[in-house]
Design an enzyme around this catalytic site. Sequence first.
Site, PDB file in Angstrom:
ATOM      1  N   ASP A  24       0.794  -1.239   0.000  1.00  0.00           N
ATOM      2  CA  ASP A  24       0.000   0.000   0.000  1.00  0.00           C
ATOM      3  C   ASP A  24       0.825   1.288   0.000  1.00  0.00           C
ATOM      4  O   ASP A  24       0.498   2.241   0.719  1.00  0.00           O
ATOM      5  CB  ASP A  24      -0.938   0.019   1.205  1.00  0.00           C
ATOM      6  N   LYS A 133      -6.337  -4.994  -3.243  1.00  0.00           N
ATOM      7  CA  LYS A 133      -6.876  -5.724  -2.088  1.00  0.00           C
ATOM      8  C   LYS A 133      -7.958  -4.876  -1.426  1.00  0.00           C
ATOM      9  O   LYS A 133      -7.813  -3.664  -1.293  1.00  0.00           O
ATOM     10  CB  LYS A 133      -5.782  -6.118  -1.098  1.00  0.00           C
ATOM     11  N   CYS A 166      -2.008  -2.967   7.726  1.00  0.00           N
ATOM     12  CA  CYS A 166      -1.985  -3.884   6.584  1.00  0.00           C
ATOM     13  C   CYS A 166      -0.733  -4.748   6.513  1.00  0.00           C
ATOM     14  O   CYS A 166      -0.801  -5.900   6.084  1.00  0.00           O
ATOM     15  CB  CYS A 166      -2.172  -3.097   5.291  1.00  0.00           C
TER      16      CYS A 166
END
Length: 230
Positions: A24, A133, A166
């Site tokens: 990310d 995701k 995450c």
Amino acid sequence: MTTLTARPEAITFDPQQSALIVVDMQNAYATPGGYLDLAGFDVSTTRPVIANIQTAVTAARAAGMLIIWFQNGWDEQYVEAGGPGSPNFHKSNALKTMRKQPQLQGKLLAKGSWDYQLVDELVPQPGDIVLPKPRYSGFFNTPLDSILRSRGIRHLVFTGIATNVCVESTLRDGFFLEYFGVVLEDATHQAGPKFAQKAALFNIETFFGWVSDVETFCDALSPTSFAHIA
């Protein structure tokens, strides 16, 4: 085989049967004006993390490691985010921020938006894999497990944002699926105060994986690689 100095102990792996995972590294999480910044989180110290990820990616690619990039987010209508029946609807700070500031609707973590894009400094190359995701864990509703198993990959090296959300979620899920997870601490950044970073790293090295750093990682792949890359 390569032996990486790490906490709580060294770990040995084959780079060509391992993957570097970049979690990310989007404008949402690393750039002023992105989602985390607008939601009140401090992103002022993410620049060194970006540079360290660049270094780690270059070394990993040269060693034959698979590079996997994750982008967290949802469709423009946020159907993938889940409605009121999903805990994600209630706990996602991006969704909560948009409910508080309706003018941001459609701008935070929406696929195709500036917020969703990877930061300019980090550009996937041919042969890399880019995966969307919809939740914190990169294993949830993605083909990650299939991609890794089909290539005989069991060792995962993690970088990215946020360490305590995450990154840790994906590493934990990997642990439950019998993957060996290593996080490069100076190539990650927390969402929240500094103690969140320390707590996440403590959890990882004590219960779920290993912790190392970029210089040690590069040196393990090639004793001269870090000096050359830096």
